[in-house]
Motif scaffolding. Structure first.
Motif, PDB file in Angstrom:
ATOM      1  N   ARG A 116     -14.344  45.850  21.579  1.00  0.00           N
ATOM      2  CA  ARG A 116     -15.226  45.665  22.738  1.00  0.00           C
ATOM      3  C   ARG A 116     -16.312  46.729  22.823  1.00  0.00           C
ATOM      4  N   ILE A 117     -16.229  47.753  21.990  1.00  0.00           N
ATOM      5  CA  ILE A 117     -17.313  48.746  21.890  1.00  0.00           C
ATOM      6  C   ILE A 117     -18.380  48.131  20.992  1.00  0.00           C
ATOM      7  N   VAL A 152     -12.221  53.478  24.697  1.00  0.00           N
ATOM      8  CA  VAL A 152     -11.445  52.524  23.898  1.00  0.00           C
ATOM      9  C   VAL A 152     -10.085  52.275  24.553  1.00  0.00           C
ATOM     10  N   GLU A 153      -9.410  53.335  24.964  1.00  0.00           N
ATOM     11  CA  GLU A 153      -8.097  53.192  25.603  1.00  0.00           C
ATOM     12  C   GLU A 153      -8.203  52.429  26.915  1.00  0.00           C
ATOM     13  N   THR A 190     -15.418  59.013  23.038  1.00  0.00           N
ATOM     14  CA  THR A 190     -15.386  57.545  23.078  1.00  0.00           C
ATOM     15  C   THR A 190     -13.952  57.001  23.114  1.00  0.00           C
ATOM     16  N   GLN A 191     -12.980  57.796  22.669  1.00  0.00           N
ATOM     17  CA  GLN A 191     -11.589  57.340  22.638  1.00  0.00           C
ATOM     18  C   GLN A 191     -11.086  56.932  24.016  1.00  0.00           C
ATOM     19  N   ILE A 218     -20.504  48.341  25.965  1.00  0.00           N
ATOM     20  CA  ILE A 218     -19.263  47.569  25.854  1.00  0.00           C
ATOM     21  C   ILE A 218     -19.480  46.107  26.198  1.00  0.00           C
ATOM     22  N   ASP A 244      -9.160  47.536  23.628  1.00  0.00           N
ATOM     23  CA  ASP A 244      -9.553  46.837  22.401  1.00  0.00           C
ATOM     24  C   ASP A 244     -10.806  47.500  21.838  1.00  0.00           C
ATOM     25  N   PRO A 245     -10.705  48.191  20.690  1.00  0.00           N
ATOM     26  CA  PRO A 245     -11.887  48.866  20.143  1.00  0.00           C
ATOM     27  C   PRO A 245     -13.022  47.912  19.775  1.00  0.00           C
TER      28      PRO A 245
END
Length: 139
Positions: A77-78, A69-70, A65-66, A136, A74-75
């Motif tokens: 938005r998960i 995120v990248e 999942t990283q 997302i 913006d984390p």
């Protein structure tokens, strides 16, 4: 690769490759509190019938999942994620392990401002996470 602001169904939004070492496993154990010796001792892994030291499942999921995120930047938005652990990631003492992630847009709802990203997560040509999905916010 697509921009997080405008993705189309079927787009590959991001690809990533992560190299895990035994040190990676020890660092994750310290952060997570998962000190099960199958994650750092070959003799214990062998005793319980494992083919070698295994990466923690949650470490594998976190890496998968990283990259999303990248890509999003913006984390927050998960909005959700899920996966099934289908095959362990064996981390060799010298070579470690390489985990590859390909993230594709599987559902895009522009009206709702959301999308589902399906992840293909492999190690040594084997799928290690099944039905791996990340939801997302497009806004």
């Amino acid at each position: 690769m697509s921009s997080p602001e405008r993705i189309l169904l079927g787009d590959t939004v991001v690809k990533a490759r992560y190299h895990l070492t035994r040190e990676s496993l020890v660092r994750y154990a310290g952060a997570s509190g998962d000190f099960n010796p199958i994650h750092y001792r070959d003799d214990v892994a062998a005793t319980v019938g494992l083919p070698g030291v295994l990466a923690q499942g949650m470490l594998t999921l976190g890496l998968a999942t990283q990259c999303v995120v990248e890509w999003l930047g913006d984390p927050a938005r998960i909005t959700g994620y899920r996966a099934r652990f289908t095959k362990p990631v064996i981390v060799h003492a010298e070579d470690g392990a390489v985990v590859d992630v390909v993230a594709k847009a599987a559902r895009v709802d522009d009206e709702a401002g959301s999308a589902r990203i399906d992840l293909t997560v492999t190690c040594d040509g084997h799928t290690v996470l099944g039905k791996s999905q990340v939801w997302i916010s497009l806004r």
